[in-house]
Design an enzyme around this catalytic site. Sequence first.
Site, short mmCIF file in Angstrom:
data_model
loop_
_atom_site.label_atom_id
_atom_site.label_comp_id
_atom_site.label_asym_id
_atom_site.label_seq_id
_atom_site.Cartn_x
_atom_site.Cartn_y
_atom_site.Cartn_z
N TYR A 213 -1.74 32.23 25.60
CA TYR A 213 -1.60 31.26 24.65
C TYR A 213 -2.48 30.02 25.09
O TYR A 213 -2.31 29.11 25.34
CB TYR A 213 -0.34 30.71 24.19
N ARG A 220 0.57 22.36 27.45
CA ARG A 220 0.92 22.34 29.02
C ARG A 220 0.38 21.07 29.71
O ARG A 220 1.17 20.53 30.65
CB ARG A 220 -0.03 23.62 29.62
N ALA A 287 16.81 34.18 21.85
CA ALA A 287 17.15 32.76 21.70
C ALA A 287 17.99 32.35 20.46
O ALA A 287 18.47 31.24 20.66
CB ALA A 287 15.62 32.13 21.79
N ASP A 307 9.01 27.32 20.91
CA ASP A 307 8.08 27.63 20.75
C ASP A 307 8.00 28.96 20.18
O ASP A 307 7.59 30.25 20.79
CB ASP A 307 6.90 27.69 21.82
N CYS A 347 3.60 27.72 14.69
CA CYS A 347 2.57 28.27 14.41
C CYS A 347 2.49 29.07 12.97
O CYS A 347 1.54 29.75 12.57
CB CYS A 347 2.05 29.32 15.48
C1 LIG Z 1 4.81 31.97 20.60
S1 LIG Z 1 5.07 33.06 21.85
C2 LIG Z 1 5.50 31.71 22.92
C3 LIG Z 1 4.16 31.50 23.86
C4 LIG Z 1 4.59 30.73 25.04
N1 LIG Z 1 5.54 29.17 25.00
C5 LIG Z 1 3.52 30.23 25.72
O1 LIG Z 1 3.15 29.04 25.95
O2 LIG Z 1 2.94 31.17 26.54
C6 LIG Z 1 6.66 33.40 21.21
C7 LIG Z 1 7.61 34.32 22.19
O3 LIG Z 1 8.74 34.57 21.69
C8 LIG Z 1 9.40 36.04 22.05
N2 LIG Z 1 10.42 36.15 21.30
C9 LIG Z 1 10.37 36.42 19.90
N3 LIG Z 1 11.66 36.64 19.28
C10 LIG Z 1 12.37 36.37 20.39
C11 LIG Z 1 14.03 35.82 20.15
N4 LIG Z 1 14.38 36.23 19.07
N5 LIG Z 1 14.38 35.60 21.36
C12 LIG Z 1 13.43 35.19 22.46
N6 LIG Z 1 12.33 35.50 22.42
C13 LIG Z 1 11.75 35.71 21.37
C14 LIG Z 1 8.24 36.69 22.00
O4 LIG Z 1 8.09 37.89 22.79
C15 LIG Z 1 6.97 35.70 22.49
O5 LIG Z 1 6.61 35.93 23.89
#
Ligand SMILES: C[S@@+](CC[C@H](N)C(=O)[O-])C[C@H]1O[C@@H](n2cnc3c(N)ncnc32)[C@H](O)[C@@H]1O
Length: 407
Positions: A213, A220, A287, A307, A347
Amino acid sequence: MSAPTIAVSEQAAKRLRNYDCWVFQDELLRPDGSPPAPQDPGRAGPPPGEIVEVADRYGAFVAYAFYNPRSHIALRAVSLCAEEPVDRALIARRLAHAIARRGRLTGTTARRLVFSEADGLPGLVVDQYAEYLVIQLRSAGMDRLRPIVLEILRDSLQPKGILERSDKEFREDEGLQPLTQLLSGEVPERILIEEDGLRFWVDPHHGLKTGFYLDQRTTRRRLRELIQPDQRVLDTFSYTGSLGIAAASRGARVVCVEQHEPFLELAKDNAELNGVSDRIEWVAGDAFYWLPAQAQADTRMDWVILDPPSLAKTKSHLTQGRQALHHLVVHALALLAPEGSLLLSMCSYPLLGLVEEIVRIAAAQQRMRLCVREQWLQAEDHPWILQIPPTRYLTSWLVGRDARPAA
Ligand SMILES: C[S@@+](CC[C@H](N)C(=O)[O-])C[C@H]1O[C@@H](n2cnc3c(N)ncnc32)[C@H](O)[C@@H]1O
């Protein structure tokens, strides 16, 4: 041979002349100047990806554009100058300009070199990870220009390898098949990058986006400036741990929650790489369920980071996205210590305008007064062009619990 001409409505012509990029199918005009019937949006005409000349209803030149009868975005303007057709020279100039523009970005070996429409190259994304490039071709027009793009990137940057990660989510609307392929040299399973003294492994073959990302660099950086040693941080949707590790590098105690276990494995290796493994607890879970369970268990955090992935890709998903975000924010707020902060990154472009209202409603439910301390956008190598609204696609809010003013 001159490019075929397609006429567009007055409104579309005006938008393009004001540097917007897109024309939708229902804005195209028939040769007699009338709008097309809904059932024949593209009509007989040039094939997907063809470069066409766009004219206004009086026949005056407006732009050169990529045409795609299969996409709801019928035209993506590339050049507004009649003397500058879309050829190899124009692509080379645009690429050189985009790359030079990123020269100001320091402290990192990973950056977005080309951000599609924002760099005048509709549908092209080029990310640099150390000595490697990962590219995405998201429009039929750019797809046809692959050999030219590849040759220019190879000549100008001499990367050790170029990988194409043209995933389904970006190609479907354009009627293109997803494609992952090695275009040049070698690209390892993992690439090591460095940002502000932190090191991360990036998996360009299987990771989300092109692997990392990059657009969260500002988050960060800001986190590392604000976090105090020993603060308790919850990093939900943590992916490969970039935000949690940034916080832990400042001495915070972090819990990272991520659903997809292979990402968590990479996150653990990243923590190891930065010497912060002993400050991070890992949770492989959902989550949406984990947050309410913790709120019940009396856990309290100084920071909760939300996020999530895109919660509403299009307007048709708004209601569902709104409910999902409300659920996350209500339970995140419940976890905040008295002076705690919520860091919310969003996003989902269709939801962006609703976030403050959703947080306000969630705060009312938790009977909390909130102070918006800061707001920032995607990192600077993903430029926001004012006239192209979707180029502003990521916003972060830093919101703190605020004591009620004394009576
Ligand atoms: C936008 S990315 C986060 C990027 C991270 N904050 C970074 O800076 O590298 C969203 C993440 O949420 C995870 N995800 C999607 N649904 C989820 C859920 N219900 N519970 C936990 N994680 C989940 C995805 O696998 C993905 O890795």
